[in-house]
Scaffold this active site. Structure first.
Site, PDB file in Angstrom:
ATOM      1  N   ASP A 185       0.856  -1.188   0.000  1.00 36.00           N
ATOM      2  CA  ASP A 185       0.000   0.000   0.000  1.00 36.00           C
ATOM      3  C   ASP A 185       0.890   1.236   0.000  1.00 36.00           C
ATOM      4  O   ASP A 185       2.098   1.167   0.265  1.00 36.00           O
ATOM      5  CB  ASP A 185      -0.880  -0.022   1.260  1.00 36.00           C
ATOM      6  CG  ASP A 185      -2.126   0.840   1.127  1.00 36.00           C
ATOM      7  OD1 ASP A 185      -2.342   1.413   0.050  1.00 36.00           O
ATOM      8  OD2 ASP A 185      -2.879   0.943   2.108  1.00 36.00           O
ATOM      9  N   GLU A 189       2.791   4.634  -4.315  1.00 35.26           N
ATOM     10  CA  GLU A 189       2.837   5.426  -5.557  1.00 35.26           C
ATOM     11  C   GLU A 189       4.189   6.130  -5.774  1.00 35.26           C
ATOM     12  O   GLU A 189       4.520   6.334  -6.955  1.00 35.26           O
ATOM     13  CB  GLU A 189       1.702   6.457  -5.569  1.00 35.26           C
ATOM     14  CG  GLU A 189       0.326   5.865  -5.766  1.00 35.26           C
ATOM     15  CD  GLU A 189      -0.146   5.042  -4.563  1.00 35.26           C
ATOM     16  OE1 GLU A 189      -0.837   4.035  -4.775  1.00 35.26           O
ATOM     17  OE2 GLU A 189       0.197   5.407  -3.425  1.00 35.26           O
ATOM     18  N   ASP A 235      -8.941   2.863  -2.697  1.00 34.05           N
ATOM     19  CA  ASP A 235      -9.974   3.403  -1.801  1.00 34.05           C
ATOM     20  C   ASP A 235     -11.203   3.885  -2.567  1.00 34.05           C
ATOM     21  O   ASP A 235     -11.508   5.086  -2.615  1.00 34.05           O
ATOM     22  CB  ASP A 235      -9.384   4.552  -0.969  1.00 34.05           C
ATOM     23  CG  ASP A 235      -8.208   4.106  -0.137  1.00 34.05           C
ATOM     24  OD1 ASP A 235      -8.032   2.886   0.059  1.00 34.05           O
ATOM     25  OD2 ASP A 235      -7.440   4.969   0.312  1.00 34.05           O
TER      26      ASP A 235
END
Length: 789
Positions: free
Chosen positions: A446, A449, A525
């Site tokens: 997670d 990025e 999300d």
């Protein structure tokens, strides 16, 4: 600073973390101001006129007045084009050395002063001023790239490769073409007119169909037209934008207006691959080029339950017991950042989880695996073992002055490993031994990025941050989009080494082209609501067409409180996609099925049982995805791309070759229209048969969604005995044949079972099923659909 940035600023500065994130954003801005080259005068450049060519294996190099173009056709028909000396290597996307050249492809002069490369599967025509056309062997145009344009510093030296220059290419496709791909896009899977950014981005909270870009962007376009299907991949990881405009047939004086595409990149080489053929052939070629998809262990194809905020071992046991007491299948439970000590990666909060290995062993005896979240950010805390280990290994990203880049993430002020350095990937991979020692069976990446909280600007690392980039050196402008991909590589390779007898289970929020080699992904999300449900399907379909077959949404949405109806409909969709996982935020509603009332529990239980029944089919699809590149979840036009009505269908999908799934995506709906591909289809609930192509109206009560089976198909399903397989055969139409494939489940190791193929036909009015090459079927058979024809 725009209005959204202002709202973020006002919302975040009211907390201590918000103040720290504000300082981090200001520091990032100052770092870039000092470390990035200042913009100056630029000059534009185009190729100029063709001046000659030299043949090479698979094609050759065409020389222009101010540039050169290398064209090479690979043995499988893939076309590589590289301007200014750009070659296919080194590439984060291309697996290994890449495909060999097609020795039979020939470079020869064209009639208008240009050149062309003739091969068995594709024709490439290079115009005398630098246009490039990709055509079928018969000459039908699939794509026409106009001469490219570069913008480079006015004082740049002439000649040589200009990898740092900005560039743009405009292209034309047939008027009837439809665009798909570009990674994970919430407004899809068909991409409408508009501009799409190529920059992996955390959307700062839950997203819906209008939010773009998201966590996974890829410069991969799949274009489907009457003339044929082709995939275009620009192998450039820099920030960029793709502007699409669909064409119009008969526009203006009866002439077609072609579809248009413009790709603009802020730097990097101008090089690309084109693959042509049927959708199945194109995705197979893409798999060969970028690497076969990892096959998840079989348990990962069951149901997963996750939540940010389980909080303790007792709560985990309570949830698992709730599934068991109600007879609901559960394969895995995921622990989010709240199980860490102070959110520090590779730690455990011993007060809330005093015996995590014992808990993992206890759950595994019940058939439930534990999966751990892993974030890349490491708390900048001398004395903390992960930080000290990384500092000793010089593993963290630095700025242009040699200082470690710091950002604000969940554990506080943090530093970031440079996964583009092979040495750092090896160091990071060694840390996964701690996760295995805690009893975890898999990991989910997670925040990669990567994310650094910021109340304004881009929530990531400074663009001037320095990266290894496999020893070439460069900054975050080039490394950003491949950061998550490189982290996934580090984790996957480490798990293979640490536990060599088991296939790793890893999925990642961010990634880039080729990420399927290391696992899959999920929606991120997604916002709770009916639009979020629709976006969930768009993401799974779009990612599959970019070569990432294993994905799925947060069932129920990440952020809010779904109604019982919405949760049931989302759950029903989730039961038919590869990653079937409920998940929610710490301040969102519960996601256990029994929390939504007796009726919802009944319907979700039925969806869970159907997923468990179809597990042999999902195992088969996983192996086929690795071997053929075909995603589990496919658009309804997969076998009929020439059907224009199907090309525009976005609310249904094929699961493998046998099933057509039509989820309910609108509140209050108890019927829905379903567009059928050609052939005979059976409603699996009623047994009624429908002939396609065409559209039918089917009942969709809250208890189920429409699922249709292709006539003649053979679907491996769970037998009555645990671990056994039987064949569900849907009767073929008179005068037609059918078939199916079974890849037996060989466990979670590396054995690659032989595919067993079956054929079906009607013989003297009876359904006959045979195993190819064996005659005898070898499995129990249950025929359905007889008498419904």
């Amino acid at each position: 600073m725009d209005a959204r940035d202002l709202l973020r600023l006002l919302r975040t500065v009211r907390t201590a973390r918000g103040v720290r994130s504000l300082r981090s954003a200001l520091r990032r801005r100052c770092t870039d101001r000092a470390g990035l080259p200042r913009p100056g005068a630029e000059r534009a450049r185009v190729p100029g006129a063709a001046q000659g060519a030299e043949p090479l294996p698979g094609g050759g190099v065409v020389h222009f007045a101010r540039s050169s173009l290398r064209v090479r056709v690979a043995a499988g028909g893939a076309v590589f084009c590289g301007w200014d000396g750009a070659g296919p290597e080194a590439s984060y996307a291309v697996a290994g050395p890449g495909p060999e050249a097609d020795e039979r492809a020939v470079l020869e002069p064209d009639t208008d002063g240009g050149w062309r490369v003739v091969s068995e599967r594709v024709l490439v025509v290079v115009g005398r001023h630098g246009s490039v056309e990709v055509r079928t062997p018969g000459g039908v145009l699939l794509r026409r790239d106009l001469p490219p344009r570069w913008w480079e510093p006015a004082d740049a030296e002439a000649g040589g490769r200009r990898g740092g220059a900005r560039w743009a290419v405009r292209s034309e496709v047939p008027a009837d073409a439809r665009f798909f791909g570009l990674g994970g896009r919430s407004a899809g899977p068909r991409l409408r007119d508009g501009t799409y950014r190529l920059w992996n981005t955390d959307p700062d909270g839950a997203f819906g169909p209008g939010d773009d870009p998201l966590y996974i962007t890829m410069p991969v376009q799949l274009v489907v037209a009457d003339a044929g299907t082709h995939l275009m991949f620009h192998d450039d990881a820099w920030d960029g934008r793709v502007t699409l405009a669909e064409g119009e047939e008969g526009a203006g004086s009866g002439h077609d207006r072609p579809g248009r595409c413009e790709v603009r990149m802020d730097g990097g080489p101008l090089r690309y691959w084109v693959l042509v053929g049927t959708p199945a052939r194109v995705l197979h070629g893409w798999s060969v080029l970028t690497g076969a998809a990892a096959v998840p262990p079989s348990w990962a194809l069951g149901h997963h339950h996750a939540r940010w905020g389980f909080g303790s071992e007792q709560e985990v046991r309570r949830v698992v017991a709730g599934y068991a007491e109600r007879g609901l299948p559960l394969s895995a439970l995921h622990l989010d950042i709240d199980h860490y000590r102070g959110h520090r990666v590779f730690t455990v909060d011993r007060e809330r989880f005093p015996d995590l290995p014992g808990l993992a062993a206890e759950l595994r005896e019940k058939g439930v695996r534990l999966v751990s979240i892993v974030d890349p950010a490491v708390k900048a805390e001398p004395g903390q073992w992960v930080y000290d280990s990384g500092a000793a290994a010089d593993a963290f990203v630095r700025d242009g002055r040699g200082r470690r880049v710091r950002g604000e993430v969940w554990p506080g002020e943090s530093v970031f490993p440079d996964f583009t350095d092979p040495r750092v990937r090896k160091w990071w991979g060694g840390l996964y031994g701690e996760r295995l020692a805690q009893g975890f069976s898999g990991v989910w990446h997670d925040m990669n990025e990567p994310v650094s909280f910021a109340p304004f600007g881009d929530p990531s690392l400074p663009l001037s941050a320095r990266h290894s980039l496999e020893g070439r050196g460069g900054d975050h402008r080039e490394a950003h989009n491949v950061y998550g991909l490189s982290m996934a590589r580090a984790g996957y390779e480490a798990l293979c080494e640490l536990r060599p007898g088991e296939r790793p289970f890893l999925f990642s929020r961010s990634g880039w082209a080729g990420m399927q080699r290391y696992g899959g992904t999920w929606s991120g999300d997604v916002a709770t609501g009916w639009p979020g449900l629709r976006a969930s399907l768009a993401l799974v379909l779009g990612l599959g067409l970019c070569g990432v077959p294993y994905s799925g949404p947060d069932v129920g949405g990440f952020s809010g409180f779904p109604s019982p109806e919405l949760f049931v409909r989302w759950f029903q969709l989730g039961a038919y996609v590869p990653l079937f996982r409920t998940h929610s935020a710490i301040n969102a509603g519960r996601r256990e099925p029994w929390e939504f009332g007796a009726e919802a529990l009944e319907h979700t239980a039925e969806a869970l049982r159907e997923r468990a029944r179809l597990l042999p089919y999902f195992v088969t699809l996983a192996h086929l995805a690795q071997r053929t590149g075909a995603p589990y979840v496919r658009p309804v036009w997969w076998r009929s791309p020439e059907d224009r009505a199907l090309r525009d269908c976005e609310d249904a999908f094929l699961l493998g070759d046998a099933l057509l799934v039509a989820p309910v995506l609108e509140q209050g709906a108890d019927r829905r229209a379903v567009r059928l591909p050609r052939g005979l289809w059976y409603d699996t609930a009623t047994g009624r048969a429908y002939e396609g192509p065409g559209q039918v109206l089917l009942d969709a009560p809250l208890s189920r969604i429409p699922v249709l089976a292709r006539a003649g198909s053979v679907i491996p399903v769970q037998g009555e005995a645990a671990g056994s397989v039987e064949l569900e055969v849907w009767a073929p139409a008179p005068g037609r044949t059918g078939g199916g494939v079974l890849v037996p489940d060989a466990g979670d190791g590396w054995e690659s079972p032989e595919a067993v193929r079956f054929t079906t036909c009607l013989r003297d009015g009876a359904v006959v099923v045979e195993q190819e090459g064996a005659g005898a079927v070898g499995y129990p058979v249950r025929v359905r659909g007889e008498g419904a024809r």
